[in-house]
Design a protein around this motif. Sequence first.
Motif, PDB file in Angstrom:
ATOM      1  N   PHE A  63       0.828  -1.203   0.000  1.00  0.00           N
ATOM      2  CA  PHE A  63       0.000   0.000   0.000  1.00  0.00           C
ATOM      3  C   PHE A  63       0.868   1.261   0.000  1.00  0.00           C
ATOM      4  CE2 PHE A  63      -2.740  -3.276   1.713  1.00  0.00           C
ATOM      5  CZ  PHE A  63      -3.925  -3.039   1.058  1.00  0.00           C
ATOM      6  N   ILE A  64       1.931   1.244   0.790  1.00  0.00           N
ATOM      7  CA  ILE A  64       2.838   2.392   0.828  1.00  0.00           C
ATOM      8  C   ILE A  64       3.477   2.593  -0.538  1.00  0.00           C
ATOM      9  CG2 ILE A  64       4.930   3.319   1.878  1.00  0.00           C
ATOM     10  CD1 ILE A  64       4.191   1.633   4.386  1.00  0.00           C
ATOM     11  N   ALA A  65       3.877   1.485  -1.164  1.00  0.00           N
ATOM     12  CA  ALA A  65       4.469   1.579  -2.504  1.00  0.00           C
ATOM     13  C   ALA A  65       3.463   2.143  -3.504  1.00  0.00           C
ATOM     14  CB  ALA A  65       4.954   0.200  -2.962  1.00  0.00           C
ATOM     15  N   GLY A  66       2.210   1.711  -3.397  1.00  0.00           N
ATOM     16  CA  GLY A  66       1.181   2.213  -4.303  1.00  0.00           C
ATOM     17  C   GLY A  66       0.947   3.707  -4.137  1.00  0.00           C
ATOM     18  N   PHE A  67       0.905   4.160  -2.873  1.00  0.00           N
ATOM     19  CA  PHE A  67       0.737   5.590  -2.600  1.00  0.00           C
ATOM     20  C   PHE A  67       1.935   6.380  -3.143  1.00  0.00           C
ATOM     21  CE2 PHE A  67      -2.673   4.395   0.173  1.00  0.00           C
ATOM     22  CZ  PHE A  67      -3.445   5.521   0.336  1.00  0.00           C
TER      23      PHE A  67
ATOM     24  N   VAL B 102       3.975   5.586  -5.662  1.00  0.00           N
ATOM     25  CA  VAL B 102       3.912   5.651  -7.128  1.00  0.00           C
ATOM     26  C   VAL B 102       2.872   6.673  -7.561  1.00  0.00           C
ATOM     27  CG1 VAL B 102       3.287   4.364  -9.204  1.00  0.00           C
ATOM     28  CG2 VAL B 102       4.740   3.297  -7.469  1.00  0.00           C
ATOM     29  N   ALA B 103       1.728   6.663  -6.894  1.00  0.00           N
ATOM     30  CA  ALA B 103       0.678   7.636  -7.231  1.00  0.00           C
ATOM     31  C   ALA B 103       1.160   9.057  -6.988  1.00  0.00           C
ATOM     32  CB  ALA B 103      -0.581   7.346  -6.398  1.00  0.00           C
ATOM     33  N   ALA B 104       1.942   9.266  -5.916  1.00  0.00           N
ATOM     34  CA  ALA B 104       2.461  10.602  -5.620  1.00  0.00           C
ATOM     35  C   ALA B 104       3.389  11.085  -6.727  1.00  0.00           C
ATOM     36  CB  ALA B 104       3.194  10.586  -4.281  1.00  0.00           C
ATOM     37  N   VAL B 105       4.232  10.176  -7.228  1.00  0.00           N
ATOM     38  CA  VAL B 105       5.148  10.540  -8.316  1.00  0.00           C
ATOM     39  C   VAL B 105       4.371  10.914  -9.574  1.00  0.00           C
ATOM     40  CG1 VAL B 105       6.933   9.677  -9.859  1.00  0.00           C
ATOM     41  CG2 VAL B 105       7.048   9.162  -7.418  1.00  0.00           C
ATOM     42  N   VAL B 106       3.369  10.106  -9.902  1.00  0.00           N
ATOM     43  CA  VAL B 106       2.568  10.372 -11.100  1.00  0.00           C
ATOM     44  C   VAL B 106       1.816  11.691 -10.964  1.00  0.00           C
ATOM     45  CG1 VAL B 106       0.618   9.566 -12.491  1.00  0.00           C
ATOM     46  CG2 VAL B 106       2.324   7.935 -11.666  1.00  0.00           C
ATOM     47  N   LEU B 107       1.220  11.925  -9.805  1.00  0.00           N
ATOM     48  CA  LEU B 107       0.486  13.165  -9.584  1.00  0.00           C
ATOM     49  C   LEU B 107       1.416  14.376  -9.627  1.00  0.00           C
ATOM     50  CD1 LEU B 107      -1.933  12.044  -6.715  1.00  0.00           C
ATOM     51  CD2 LEU B 107      -2.548  12.580  -9.073  1.00  0.00           C
ATOM     52  N   GLY B 108       2.620  14.203  -9.071  1.00  0.00           N
ATOM     53  CA  GLY B 108       3.588  15.293  -9.112  1.00  0.00           C
ATOM     54  C   GLY B 108       4.032  15.613 -10.527  1.00  0.00           C
TER      55      GLY B 108
ATOM     56  N   PRO C 137       1.602  20.516  -7.081  1.00  0.00           N
ATOM     57  CA  PRO C 137       0.836  20.512  -5.821  1.00  0.00           C
ATOM     58  C   PRO C 137       0.176  19.159  -5.527  1.00  0.00           C
ATOM     59  CG  PRO C 137       0.438  22.547  -7.006  1.00  0.00           C
ATOM     60  CD  PRO C 137       1.206  21.662  -7.933  1.00  0.00           C
ATOM     61  N   LEU C 138      -0.257  18.466  -6.584  1.00  0.00           N
ATOM     62  CA  LEU C 138      -0.838  17.142  -6.384  1.00  0.00           C
ATOM     63  C   LEU C 138       0.212  16.165  -5.866  1.00  0.00           C
ATOM     64  CD1 LEU C 138      -3.133  16.729  -9.537  1.00  0.00           C
ATOM     65  CD2 LEU C 138      -3.819  17.232  -7.188  1.00  0.00           C
ATOM     66  N   GLY C 139       1.440  16.346  -6.294  1.00  0.00           N
ATOM     67  CA  GLY C 139       2.519  15.492  -5.817  1.00  0.00           C
ATOM     68  C   GLY C 139       2.738  15.632  -4.324  1.00  0.00           C
ATOM     69  N   TRP C 140       2.643  16.879  -3.834  1.00  0.00           N
ATOM     70  CA  TRP C 140       2.810  17.098  -2.394  1.00  0.00           C
ATOM     71  C   TRP C 140       1.668  16.466  -1.609  1.00  0.00           C
ATOM     72  CZ3 TRP C 140       7.253  18.241  -0.526  1.00  0.00           C
ATOM     73  CH2 TRP C 140       8.154  19.006  -1.262  1.00  0.00           C
ATOM     74  N   ILE C 141       0.466  16.531  -2.173  1.00  0.00           N
ATOM     75  CA  ILE C 141      -0.671  15.859  -1.526  1.00  0.00           C
ATOM     76  C   ILE C 141      -0.437  14.350  -1.499  1.00  0.00           C
ATOM     77  CG2 ILE C 141      -3.139  15.330  -1.731  1.00  0.00           C
ATOM     78  CD1 ILE C 141      -3.499  18.124  -2.949  1.00  0.00           C
ATOM     79  N   GLY C 142       0.059  13.832  -2.620  1.00  0.00           N
ATOM     80  CA  GLY C 142       0.368  12.401  -2.683  1.00  0.00           C
ATOM     81  C   GLY C 142       1.440  12.003  -1.683  1.00  0.00           C
ATOM     82  N   LEU C 143       2.431  12.869  -1.487  1.00  0.00           N
ATOM     83  CA  LEU C 143       3.486  12.591  -0.506  1.00  0.00           C
ATOM     84  C   LEU C 143       2.911  12.539   0.902  1.00  0.00           C
ATOM     85  CD1 LEU C 143       6.435  12.236   0.340  1.00  0.00           C
ATOM     86  CD2 LEU C 143       6.657  14.741   0.310  1.00  0.00           C
ATOM     87  N   ALA C 144       2.015  13.496   1.207  1.00  0.00           N
ATOM     88  CA  ALA C 144       1.389  13.516   2.538  1.00  0.00           C
ATOM     89  C   ALA C 144       0.585  12.244   2.770  1.00  0.00           C
ATOM     90  CB  ALA C 144       0.499  14.742   2.676  1.00  0.00           C
TER      91      ALA C 144
END
Length: 232
Positions: A21-25, A27-33, A38-45
Amino acid sequence: MSIFDSIRRQITPIHPEGYIFIAGFAVAAVVLGWIWSPLGWIGLALTLWCAYFFRDPARLTPLDDHLIISPADGAVSEVGYFTPPPELGLGTDPMPRISIFMSVFDCHVNRAPVAGRISKIAYKPGLFVNADLDKASEDNERNSLIIETPAGRFGVVQIAGLIARRIVCFAHVGDTLAAGERFGLIRFGSRVDVYMPPNARPLVGVGARAVAGETVLADLNGAEPRRAFRLS
């Protein structure tokens, strides 16, 4: 002790169930960034929150066969007498029960409330209503264990919540658990009910905070007087 050992001791371990799950989040953070920073920072959080959710800290469990230890981190949501789920085979008479509600910010690793042998595990599919509601014990998806001890039989019920969609149980029928030993977890908001023998005397009140593997919920020998509580 080296500085590296000191740092390592300060870092709370992550339960292996959380890695994917952490890995999935992440990867999603990288894609959003990549799409919009700004979406990347939300994904990181959200990734950091996911790692926090799956934390699995060590606990100091009291060694006393008369004590019933909290199986979960969270708030005590119910203390009273309730009829156990039929699949447990504990009869239809109300039994002492203490319920612990876990929010999405609580540690979700579940631990044995007493030392004993698992004689039964029963899974029942169901709904996903708010686990803090009374009807969650009857209507929600759940996984139930019977733990046999010299003091009697205990029922431990993992209940899925509004967000939870996966109950995990590591234990098997025939396993012997020590008090405070890990036996499962529930993903993303849920509840654990503990059904106890009639002589169990609750030592916590509704609203109290419980720590899995450490907080004493009840006493079996009756030495402790029944406690009263006030909000302060």
